[in-house]
Enzyme design. Structure first.
Site, PDB file in Angstrom:
ATOM      1  N   LYS A 104       3.521  -5.848   6.246  1.00 30.92           N
ATOM      2  CA  LYS A 104       3.892  -6.998   5.397  1.00 30.92           C
ATOM      3  C   LYS A 104       4.098  -8.254   6.234  1.00 30.92           C
ATOM      4  O   LYS A 104       3.831  -9.359   5.773  1.00 30.92           O
ATOM      5  CB  LYS A 104       5.133  -6.678   4.570  1.00 30.92           C
ATOM      6  CG  LYS A 104       4.824  -5.663   3.485  1.00 30.92           C
ATOM      7  CD  LYS A 104       5.846  -5.644   2.387  1.00 30.92           C
ATOM      8  CE  LYS A 104       5.333  -4.738   1.272  1.00 30.92           C
ATOM      9  NZ  LYS A 104       6.334  -4.391   0.304  1.00 30.92           N
TER      10      LYS A 104
ATOM     11  N   LYS B 103      -5.103   1.311   0.424  1.00 30.95           N
ATOM     12  CA  LYS B 103      -4.202   1.829  -0.612  1.00 30.95           C
ATOM     13  C   LYS B 103      -4.364   1.021  -1.901  1.00 30.95           C
ATOM     14  O   LYS B 103      -4.577  -0.186  -1.847  1.00 30.95           O
ATOM     15  CB  LYS B 103      -2.762   1.695  -0.101  1.00 30.95           C
ATOM     16  CG  LYS B 103      -1.723   2.366  -0.969  1.00 30.95           C
ATOM     17  CD  LYS B 103      -0.317   2.107  -0.459  1.00 30.95           C
ATOM     18  CE  LYS B 103       0.236   0.797  -0.969  1.00 30.95           C
ATOM     19  NZ  LYS B 103       1.667   0.617  -0.764  1.00 30.95           N
TER      20      LYS B 103
ATOM     21  N   LYS C 195       0.122  -2.754  -5.920  1.00 29.75           N
ATOM     22  CA  LYS C 195       0.468  -3.720  -6.973  1.00 29.75           C
ATOM     23  C   LYS C 195       0.082  -5.125  -6.578  1.00 29.75           C
ATOM     24  O   LYS C 195      -0.322  -5.932  -7.383  1.00 29.75           O
ATOM     25  CB  LYS C 195       1.985  -3.767  -7.161  1.00 29.75           C
ATOM     26  CG  LYS C 195       2.621  -2.570  -7.732  1.00 29.75           C
ATOM     27  CD  LYS C 195       4.061  -2.958  -8.092  1.00 29.75           C
ATOM     28  CE  LYS C 195       4.992  -1.788  -7.966  1.00 29.75           C
ATOM     29  NZ  LYS C 195       5.757  -1.750  -6.728  1.00 29.75           N
TER      30      LYS C 195
HETATM   31  P1  TYM Z   1       6.972   0.768  -4.743  1.00 32.28           P
HETATM   32  O1  TYM Z   1       7.525  -0.068  -5.836  1.00 32.28           O
HETATM   33  O2  TYM Z   1       6.046   0.111  -3.769  1.00 32.28           O
HETATM   34  O3  TYM Z   1       6.214   2.011  -5.329  1.00 32.28           O
HETATM   35  C1  TYM Z   1       6.821   2.903  -6.250  1.00 32.28           C
HETATM   36  C2  TYM Z   1       6.345   4.321  -5.974  1.00 32.28           C
HETATM   37  O4  TYM Z   1       4.914   4.402  -6.071  1.00 32.28           O
HETATM   38  C3  TYM Z   1       4.364   5.000  -4.905  1.00 32.28           C
HETATM   39  N1  TYM Z   1       3.035   4.413  -4.654  1.00 32.28           N
HETATM   40  C4  TYM Z   1       1.914   5.133  -4.519  1.00 32.28           C
HETATM   41  N2  TYM Z   1       1.677   6.453  -4.566  1.00 32.28           N
HETATM   42  C5  TYM Z   1       0.412   6.874  -4.396  1.00 32.28           C
HETATM   43  N3  TYM Z   1      -0.641   6.027  -4.187  1.00 32.28           N
HETATM   44  C6  TYM Z   1      -0.462   4.697  -4.138  1.00 32.28           C
HETATM   45  N4  TYM Z   1      -1.492   3.887  -3.953  1.00 32.28           N
HETATM   46  C7  TYM Z   1       0.872   4.194  -4.309  1.00 32.28           C
HETATM   47  N5  TYM Z   1       1.403   2.944  -4.323  1.00 32.28           N
HETATM   48  C8  TYM Z   1       2.727   3.099  -4.514  1.00 32.28           C
HETATM   49  C9  TYM Z   1       5.352   4.652  -3.807  1.00 32.28           C
HETATM   50  O5  TYM Z   1       5.245   5.536  -2.708  1.00 32.28           O
HETATM   51  C10 TYM Z   1       6.683   4.763  -4.533  1.00 32.28           C
HETATM   52  O6  TYM Z   1       7.146   6.089  -4.546  1.00 32.28           O
HETATM   53  N6  TYM Z   1      10.760   0.900  -1.590  1.00 32.28           N
HETATM   54  C11 TYM Z   1      10.233   1.517  -2.774  1.00 32.28           C
HETATM   55  C12 TYM Z   1      11.194   1.444  -3.936  1.00 32.28           C
HETATM   56  C13 TYM Z   1      12.523   1.987  -3.646  1.00 32.28           C
HETATM   57  C14 TYM Z   1      12.871   3.359  -3.474  1.00 32.28           C
HETATM   58  C15 TYM Z   1      14.261   3.372  -3.218  1.00 32.28           C
HETATM   59  C16 TYM Z   1      12.129   4.541  -3.524  1.00 32.28           C
HETATM   60  C17 TYM Z   1      13.661   1.273  -3.492  1.00 32.28           C
HETATM   61  N7  TYM Z   1      14.716   2.090  -3.246  1.00 32.28           N
HETATM   62  C18 TYM Z   1      14.930   4.590  -2.983  1.00 32.28           C
HETATM   63  C19 TYM Z   1      12.801   5.751  -3.300  1.00 32.28           C
HETATM   64  C20 TYM Z   1      14.176   5.751  -3.028  1.00 32.28           C
HETATM   65  C21 TYM Z   1       8.959   0.822  -3.148  1.00 32.28           C
HETATM   66  O7  TYM Z   1       8.743  -0.299  -2.810  1.00 32.28           O
HETATM   67  O8  TYM Z   1       8.149   1.488  -3.962  1.00 32.28           O
END
Ligand code: TYM
Length: 339
Positions: free
Chosen positions: A122, A204, A207
Site C-alpha cells: 500500500k 488479487k 475492492k
Molecule cells: P478486507 O476488507 O480487505 O477483506 C475482507 C475479507 O476478504 C478477504 N479477501 C479475499 N479473499 C480471497 N480472495 C480475494 N481476492 C480477497 N480479497 C479480500 C480478506 O482476506 C478478508 O478476510 N484488515 C481486514 C479487515 C479486518 C479484520 C479484522 C479481519 C479488520 N479487523 C480482524 C479479521 C480480523 C481487511 O482489510 O479485510
C-alpha cells in the site's frame, strides 16, 4: 465449582472477523471470507464487524465512508449473519478497539510491523499518503480480535500475516504479565482463499484495484457479471485444467469449486471436452445463482435506514459489554490505577 468447570468446558469456541468499508465488496471477499460467516453461528459464538476505523488509512471521502459502511452492514445481514444469534457491529461504535490498539502498540515491535506485506504494497501504491495509521493497521486488527478472546479468525489468505502478528502480540503480552488473551488461529478456506482478477489472473481481485473488468462485485447485476466472465482472460491450450502455466483457467476453476462446494478436480471432470467459452458461461451463471438471493435480501435491508441504525446500536451494546471486560483486565495487568 464442578458446575463452573463444566460451564467453562462447554464454552463454545468464538469466531471473530471483519471487513473494511473501502470500495465495493467483491466476489473475492465473498469466497475468501464472507461466505462462511453466515453459517458459523450454528457452531460458534460469532462476532463480525464493519472495520470502519481501518477504512481511513487510505484517503476516503466522508460521504463515501458513510454510505459504504451502511451498505456493508446491510450486506453482512444479507449473507446470513443473524443479529439475534450473532454479534454484528460497527467497529467505531465500540471505543474499546481504539483504546486496546494504543495499549498493544507498546507490545508490538517496529520491525515486526515494518515487515507486513500489505503495508509495503500500500505504501508503494500511494507514496504520498504513507500515514502512521497505515503502519499501525495490523495492531488495530489485533485489538479487534483479542478484545473478544476469539479462537478462530476466518479470513482470506492476504490477512493471514496480520493474524500471525496478532498471535505474536498476544503471546508476548501473556508471557510478560499472565495469560490474558486467547491466542487465535487464522482459518482460510480450501478453495477461494485467494481469488485473482479476471483480467489479470496474476493479481488479487481487490475492492480498490481500479480494474472494474477484472473484479466481480457482489452487487453487480447479472448482465454485468456475465459480461465480466465472458471477457475473463484464459490461457493457451483448450483444456479446462488447472496448471501453473494456466493462471486464468486455474482461477476460474477455483471460483467454480468455491461457489458450488466442489473441488477443482470435480470441476475439471464436469468440463472435460467443453470449450473455454462454455466453461466461462457456466462459471458466470453459477456466480449469478449464488449472488442473486443475497442481492435481493440486501435491497430490503439497505432500504430501511431506521432498522439498520437500531441493529447497529444493539450490536454495539452487545460487543461493548464483552470488549470492556477484556480491556479492564488489560488495564489492571499493566498497572493502571482504575476508578
Ligand atoms: P478486507 O476488507 O480487505 O477483506 C475482507 C475479507 O476478504 C478477504 N479477501 C479475499 N479473499 C480471497 N480472495 C480475494 N481476492 C480477497 N480479497 C479480500 C480478506 O482476506 C478478508 O478476510 N484488515 C481486514 C479487515 C479486518 C479484520 C479484522 C479481519 C479488520 N479487523 C480482524 C479479521 C480480523 C481487511 O482489510 O479485510
Amino acid at each position: 465449582m464442578e458446575e463452573q468447570t463444566q460451564k467453562l468446558q462447554e464454552r463454545r469456541k468464538r469466531v471473530f472477523s471483519a471487513i473494511k468499508p473501502t470500495g465495493n465488496p467483491t466476489l473475492g471477499n465473498y469466497l475468501g471470507a464472507m461466505k462462511y460467516w453466515g453459517g458459523m453461528g450454528e457452531n460458534y459464538d460469532s462476532l463480525f464487524a464493519v472495520a470502519d476505523l481501518h477504512a481511513i488509512t487510505v484517503a476516503i471521502e466522508p460521504k463515501t465512508l458513510r454510505e459504504n459502511s451502511k451498505r456493508l452492514f446491510a450486506l453482512l445481514l444479507a449473507i446470513g449473519i443473524d443479529p439475534e444469534r450473532d454479534v454484528l457491529f460497527m467497529q467505531s461504535h465500540v471505543t474499546a478497539h481504539a483504546e486496546l490498539s494504543w495499549l498493544l502498540n507498546n507490545y508490538t515491535m517496529f520491525g515486526e510491523a515494518s515487515r507486513m506485506t500489505q503495508f509495503k504494497d500500500k505504501s508503494k501504491k500511494a507514496p504520498d499518503n504513507v500515514n502512521v495509521g497505515l503502519f499501525d493497521y495490523p495492531v488495530l486488527m489485533a485489538a479487534d480480535i483479542l478484545l473478544y478472546q476469539a479462537d478462530i479468525v476466518p479470513v482470506g489468505e492476504d490477512q493471514m500475516q496480520h493474524v500471525e502478528l496478532c498471535r505474536t502480540i498476544a503471546t508476548r503480552f501473556n508471557n510478560r504479565y499472565s495469560p490474558t488473551f486467547t491466542v487465535p488461529e487464522g482459518k482460510v478456506p480450501t478453495y477461494g482463499a485467494r481469488i485473482h482478477s479476471l483480467s489479470d489472473p496474476t493479481k488479487k481481485m481487490g475492492k480498490s484495484e481500479g480494474n472494474e473488468d477484472g473484479t466481480v462485485f457482489i452487487l453487480d447485476t447479472p448482465e454485468v457479471i456475465m459480461r465480466k466472465f465472458k471477457r475473463a482472460v484464459t490461457d493457451c491450450g483448450a483444456e479446462v485444467k488447472a496448471a501453473d502455466d494456466k493462471p486464468g483457467i486455474t482461477n476460474l476453476l477455483t471460483i467454480y469449486a468455491a461457489l458450488t462446494g466442489g473441488t477443482a478436480e470435480s470441476a475439471e471432470r464436469e468440463f472435460a471436452g467443453k470449450s473455454y467459452a462454455e466453461f466461462k458461461q457456466r462459471v458466470g451463471e453459477a456466480t449469478v445463482d449464488v449472488l442473486r438471493p443475497i442481492q435481493q435480501k440486501y435491497e430490503s435491508y439497505r432500504r430501511d435506514d431506521k432498522a439498520l441504525s437500531e441493529l447497529m446500536l444493539a450490536g454495539a451494546q452487545k460487543a461493548a459489554g464483552i470488549a470492556r471486560r477484556t480491556l479492564e483486565k488489560v488495564y489492571k495487568k499493566i498497572g493502571f490505577v482504575r476508578i
